[in-house]
Scaffold this active site. Structure first.
Site, PDB file in Angstrom:
ATOM      1  N   GLU A 120       0.813  -1.213   0.000  1.00 25.52           N
ATOM      2  CA  GLU A 120       0.000   0.000   0.000  1.00 25.52           C
ATOM      3  C   GLU A 120       0.852   1.271   0.000  1.00 25.52           C
ATOM      4  O   GLU A 120       0.521   2.255  -0.656  1.00 25.52           O
ATOM      5  CB  GLU A 120      -0.882  -0.030   1.255  1.00 25.52           C
ATOM      6  N   ASP A 121       1.963   1.244   0.719  1.00 25.83           N
ATOM      7  CA  ASP A 121       2.701   2.483   0.973  1.00 25.83           C
ATOM      8  C   ASP A 121       4.091   2.571   0.353  1.00 25.83           C
ATOM      9  O   ASP A 121       4.788   3.563   0.562  1.00 25.83           O
ATOM     10  CB  ASP A 121       2.838   2.696   2.492  1.00 25.83           C
TER      11      ASP A 121
END
Ligand code: ZN
Length: 189
Positions: A66-67
């Site tokens: 996600e990051d």
């Protein structure tokens, strides 16, 4: 007892995540990001009594898709299909607007696998603690309270697979509510 391979898997996950998150900070803009996935893995192990090394490794890697720029393929090669499946399950679709992602977390919680549910519970526990101890500078009280009730809604769908984590979540949520009640006496909670 744990095998050599379990420790190797875990150390590889920690080193890999530390490299991928190295330029990132938590919402308070001070704390190194890697502290968070390590805390999530620790909550699973120490509080949730999870003894499956691949689930602990997936917790260390839970924010990586996600990051960071990490590819699923990298996770599969280093950690295998089981770890990848859990990491993918707890990854939000970043192409969607933030509010929609938050709504989908509530919707998807119930149908998640037991492993993903436990990682999510530990994640929510750590995020609530962070909100009290090292909050983002620009969040209003109202935004923090909305975050608490959203977390509680996601938690509704996660219940049923680890009673220890569930009661810890309830305890931390209550502490958070009390914390803000003290900050703003008379506020309805
Ligand atoms: Zn997280």
């Amino acid at each position: 007892m744990f095998e050599d391979t379990d420790i190797t898997l875990l150390l590889t996950a920690i080193r890999f995540a530390a490299e991928k998150h190295q330029k990132q900070r938590r919402r308070d803009e001070v704390t190194p990001y890697i502290n968070h996935p390590i805390e999530v893995a620790t909550v699973l192990w120490s509080d949730g009594k999870v003894r499956e090394s691949e689930m602990i490794a997936a917790a260390v890697l839970h924010d990586i898709l996600e990051d960071t720029q990490t590819l699923s393929q990298e996770i599969q090669t280093l950690f295998g299909d089981k770890v990848l499946a859990w990491v993918e399950e707890v990854t939000d679709d970043k192409s969607l607007p933030k509010q929609e992602r938050k709504r989908l977390q509530i919707v998807h919680a119930q149908s998640a696998s037991p492993g993903a549910k436990q990682i999510k519970m530990a994640d929510k526990i750590c995020n609530l603690r962070d909100l009290m101890v090292r909050p983002p500078h620009d969040w209003t009280l109202d935004r923090k309270l909305q975050y608490l009730s959203w977390s509680d809604q996601v938690m509704d769908g996660l219940r049923g697979c680890n009673a220890l984590l569930e009661s810890l979540f309830d305890q931390v949520l209550q502490e958070a509510r009390q914390h803000y009640r003290q900050t703003s006496p008379g506020m309805p909670l």
